[in-house]
Design an enzyme around this catalytic site. Structure first.
Site, PDB file in Angstrom:
ATOM      1  CB  THR A  91      -0.884   0.312   1.202  1.00  0.00           C
ATOM      2  OG1 THR A  91      -1.702  -1.272   1.226  1.00  0.00           O
ATOM      3  CG2 THR A  91      -2.197   1.378   1.442  1.00  0.00           C
ATOM      4  CE1 TYR A 103       0.697   3.826   8.994  1.00  0.00           C
ATOM      5  CE2 TYR A 103       2.933   4.143  10.473  1.00  0.00           C
ATOM      6  CZ  TYR A 103       1.518   4.347   9.640  1.00  0.00           C
ATOM      7  OH  TYR A 103       1.204   5.500  10.207  1.00  0.00           O
TER       8      TYR A 103
HETATM    9  P1  NAD Z   1      -7.173   4.863   8.899  1.00  0.00           P
HETATM   10  O1  NAD Z   1      -7.026   3.505   8.630  1.00  0.00           O
HETATM   11  O2  NAD Z   1      -8.698   5.543   9.760  1.00  0.00           O
HETATM   12  O3  NAD Z   1      -7.453   5.267   7.662  1.00  0.00           O
HETATM   13  C1  NAD Z   1      -6.350   4.720   6.425  1.00  0.00           C
HETATM   14  C2  NAD Z   1      -7.815   4.405   5.207  1.00  0.00           C
HETATM   15  O4  NAD Z   1      -7.154   4.206   4.299  1.00  0.00           O
HETATM   16  C3  NAD Z   1      -8.715   3.789   6.194  1.00  0.00           C
HETATM   17  O5  NAD Z   1     -10.082   4.361   4.958  1.00  0.00           O
HETATM   18  C4  NAD Z   1      -8.539   1.959   4.837  1.00  0.00           C
HETATM   19  O6  NAD Z   1      -9.693   1.712   4.624  1.00  0.00           O
HETATM   20  C5  NAD Z   1      -8.323   2.537   3.351  1.00  0.00           C
HETATM   21  N1  NAD Z   1      -7.112   2.178   3.300  1.00  0.00           N
HETATM   22  C6  NAD Z   1      -5.932   0.989   3.733  1.00  0.00           C
HETATM   23  N2  NAD Z   1      -5.283   0.374   2.596  1.00  0.00           N
HETATM   24  C7  NAD Z   1      -5.790   1.045   1.325  1.00  0.00           C
HETATM   25  C8  NAD Z   1      -5.588   0.545  -0.039  1.00  0.00           C
HETATM   26  N3  NAD Z   1      -4.572  -0.280  -0.402  1.00  0.00           N
HETATM   27  N4  NAD Z   1      -6.841   0.956  -0.582  1.00  0.00           N
HETATM   28  C9  NAD Z   1      -7.150   1.909  -0.632  1.00  0.00           C
HETATM   29  N5  NAD Z   1      -7.766   2.469   0.823  1.00  0.00           N
HETATM   30  C10 NAD Z   1      -7.413   1.891   1.585  1.00  0.00           C
HETATM   31  O7  NAD Z   1      -6.357   5.539   9.369  1.00  0.00           O
HETATM   32  P2  NAD Z   1      -6.092   6.817   9.646  1.00  0.00           P
HETATM   33  O8  NAD Z   1      -5.468   7.927  10.805  1.00  0.00           O
HETATM   34  O9  NAD Z   1      -7.691   8.230   9.914  1.00  0.00           O
HETATM   35  O10 NAD Z   1      -4.485   7.776   9.178  1.00  0.00           O
HETATM   36  C11 NAD Z   1      -5.170   8.126   7.593  1.00  0.00           C
HETATM   37  C12 NAD Z   1      -3.517   8.282   6.924  1.00  0.00           C
HETATM   38  O11 NAD Z   1      -2.615   9.180   8.252  1.00  0.00           O
HETATM   39  C13 NAD Z   1      -2.816   6.859   6.914  1.00  0.00           C
HETATM   40  O12 NAD Z   1      -1.575   7.353   5.565  1.00  0.00           O
HETATM   41  C14 NAD Z   1      -1.809   7.522   8.135  1.00  0.00           C
HETATM   42  O13 NAD Z   1      -0.504   6.618   8.203  1.00  0.00           O
HETATM   43  C15 NAD Z   1      -1.661   8.816   8.453  1.00  0.00           C
HETATM   44  N6  NAD Z   1      -1.323   8.902  10.083  1.00  0.00           N
HETATM   45  C16 NAD Z   1      -1.632   8.523  10.794  1.00  0.00           C
HETATM   46  C17 NAD Z   1      -2.086   9.336  12.433  1.00  0.00           C
HETATM   47  C18 NAD Z   1      -2.598   9.330  13.036  1.00  0.00           C
HETATM   48  O14 NAD Z   1      -2.658   9.563  14.366  1.00  0.00           O
HETATM   49  N7  NAD Z   1      -4.318   8.940  12.710  1.00  0.00           N
HETATM   50  C19 NAD Z   1      -0.386   9.721  12.565  1.00  0.00           C
HETATM   51  C20 NAD Z   1       0.302   9.284  11.238  1.00  0.00           C
HETATM   52  C21 NAD Z   1       0.233   8.921  10.256  1.00  0.00           C
END
Ligand code: NAD
Ligand code: UDP
Ligand code: UDP
Length: 428
Positions: free
Chosen positions: A191, A244
């Site tokens: 991914t 990750y």
């Molecule tokens: P989340 O898991 O709620 O959202 C991720 C989304 O991506 C989900 O809707 C999932 O279904 C989708 N997804 C995963 N793999 C996929 C694929 N192969 N194709 C299409 N869709 C796919 O996570 P989040 O907390 O909303 O995080 C969103 C982004 O922010 C991510 O990239 C994450 O790495 C980054 N991030 C989040 C945090 C946090 O604290 N929430 C911290 C650092 C980075």
């Protein structure tokens, strides 16, 4: 760090009412599960029925989401634009002139952060395409926009190529919680690498600006504190978090390789721990776990001695930072986080106090490669974006506790997810 004093008013009665309405809505949705995609989903997987929700069912859903979304977003409505009711769900979106209105792709838009970003972009009057494979995301996070003429939901895996015409790409698709990204580490790597490659190929083809949501995990278990963007990190390349951490590091490398080689217009946000409503109740993260455990008077589980630290940001601040980064001139990696730092021990006591819980705080075995401290240096975001967090942790936690209390009232007991790799629980 913090001393803690706070008392929250109980919202049990209100939540019971909301819970009852939600139960009815969920029941109606289950009856119509195969018809949710009517007209707005493509890419397969939704049963192919062309039947839509009945008007009365839609009305129920709309009434439910309306207040939450409108309250959350009212403060963000663009100034000096005419607001117009363009949606049959009653949500107000701004009317943008054609020269200002963009077509914006949000990968991972059905997830926690993505759905809040989608709300902001929709309310600002843009056309938004959400692309998601629903691994950790949920349709209900964006359900209130389905059928809106400016909105499109595409069921698609970013690992596969896709042809679209867009002006900007927010590339979020990637599971973010350790138990979920460790469930299928090979898929997590695909991914971050193949998915980001495809989005960069798309950005190159249509000359769209692309923003990657990278992470503080690129700093690994940091030897510099707080972490500035100039710090190169300390990551174990073969540990359980590597799929990750290294995936995101390669994704960043690809962003700047495409910038250099193909002149793609890139932005990279390094996001620190973020929390708020719509976190997945089974994501096993510290904020959701502690709140869910405390609200149910279950044991609060601390992994290791609890002296590790994290710094917590409320989701609306993150969304503001992402939008500023995307639309500004600065193109280097930028930390977006709240420097408000807590030990996990203090944080557990804080949640216990806020929820007036009788939970017992329990220490479990430490997890492998758990970073010992984390706090963003946000001087770049302050200088380049004029951005800093506005919502203090106490206020954000109150909203999140209220949200999870509603989820519990609606759906009953939640068994918190432990530290081991876990398949995300399904459910629309
Ligand atoms: P989340 O898991 O709620 O959202 C991720 C989304 O991506 C989900 O809707 C999932 O279904 C989708 N997804 C995963 N793999 C996929 C694929 N192969 N194709 C299409 N869709 C796919 O996570 P989040 O907390 O909303 O995080 C969103 C982004 O922010 C991510 O990239 C994450 O790495 C980054 N991030 C989040 C945090 C946090 O604290 N929430 C911290 C650092 C980075
Ligand atoms: N790609 C895509 N959509 C597009 C353009 C490209 O999914 O609109 C994919 C393409 O299939 C390839 C990747 O993006 O796998 C990288 O594209 P690029 O043009 O940079 O590389 P090439 O196709 O030349 O290897
Ligand atoms: N953590 C914990 N108990 C839990 C969940 C998490 O003690 O039930 C700890 C975890 O070991 C880590 C911190 O809380 O030190 C933050 O974990 P989270 O999964 O939320 O985020 P990340 O480790 O990715 O920053």
């Amino acid at each position: 760090m913090h001393s803690i004093a706070y008392s929250s008013s109980s919202s049990r009665n209100r939540n019971l009412m909301i819970g009852a309405v939600c139960a009815v809505v969920l029941f109606l949705l289950v009856l119509n599960q195969n018809s949710l995609g009517d007209g707005s989903l493509s890419g397969g997987g939704y049963g192919g029925s062309s039947k839509g929700l009945s008007t009365s069912q839609e009305q129920l859903i709309n009434n439910l989401v309306k207040s939450e979304v409108e309250n959350a977003l009212l403060s963000h409505m663009p100034k000096n634009t005419n607001s117009k009711k363009t949606s049959d769900n009653g949500l107000q979106v701004a009317e943008l002139s054609e020269s200002k209105r963009m077509r914006i792709l949000v990968t991972g838009g059905a997830g926690f952060v993505g759905s809040h970003l989608v709300d902001r972009l929709m309310m600002a009057g843009h056309e938004v395409i959400v692309l998601d494979n629903f691994f950790t995301g949920r349709k209900k996070n964006v359900m209130h926009w389905v059928n809106h003429p400016n909105f499109q939901l595409i069921s698609h895996d970013v690992v596969e190529p896709i042809m679209l015409e867009v002006d900007q790409i927010y590339h979020l698709a990637c599971p973010a919680s350790p138990p979920h990204y460790q469930y299928n580490p090979v898929k997590t790597i695909k991914t971050s690498t193949m998915g980001t490659l495809n989005m960069l190929g798309l950005a190159k083809r249509v000359k769209a600006r692309i923003l990657l949501t990278s992470t503080s995990e690129v700093y690994g278990d940091p030897e510099v504190h707080p972490q500035p963007e100039t710090y190169w990190g300390n990551v174990n390349p073969i540990g359980p978090r590597a799929c990750y951490d290294e995936g995101k590091r390669v994704a960043e490398t690809m962003m700047y390789a495409y910038q250099k080689q193909s002149k793609v217009d890139v932005r990279v946000a390094r996001i620190f721990n973020t929390f708020g409503p719509r976190m997945h109740p089974n994501d096993g993260r510290v904020v959701s776990n502690f709140i869910i455990q405390a609200l149910q008077d279950k044991d609060i589980t601390i992994y290791g001695n609890g002296e590790q630290t994290r710094s917590f940001q409320y989701v609306s601040d993150l969304v503001e930072g992402l939008i500023r980064l995307m639309n500004g001139d600065y193109d280097q990696p930028t930390n977006i986080g709240n420097p408000d730092e807590y030990t996990v021990n203090d944080f557990s006591k804080y949640i216990k106090e806020l929820t007036k819980s009788s939970s017992v705080i329990k220490h479990l075995e430490a997890t492998a490669d758990d970073p010992r401290k984390r706090k963003p240096d946000i001087s770049v975001a302050k200088r380049e974006l004029g951005w800093e967090p506005k919502v203090d942790v106490k206020t954000g936690l109150a909203k999140t506790i209220e949200y999870f209390a509603g989820v519990l009232d609606e759906g009953g007991e939640i068994v918190p997810t432990g530290p081991d790799a876990t398949k995300p629980k399904g459910g629309y």
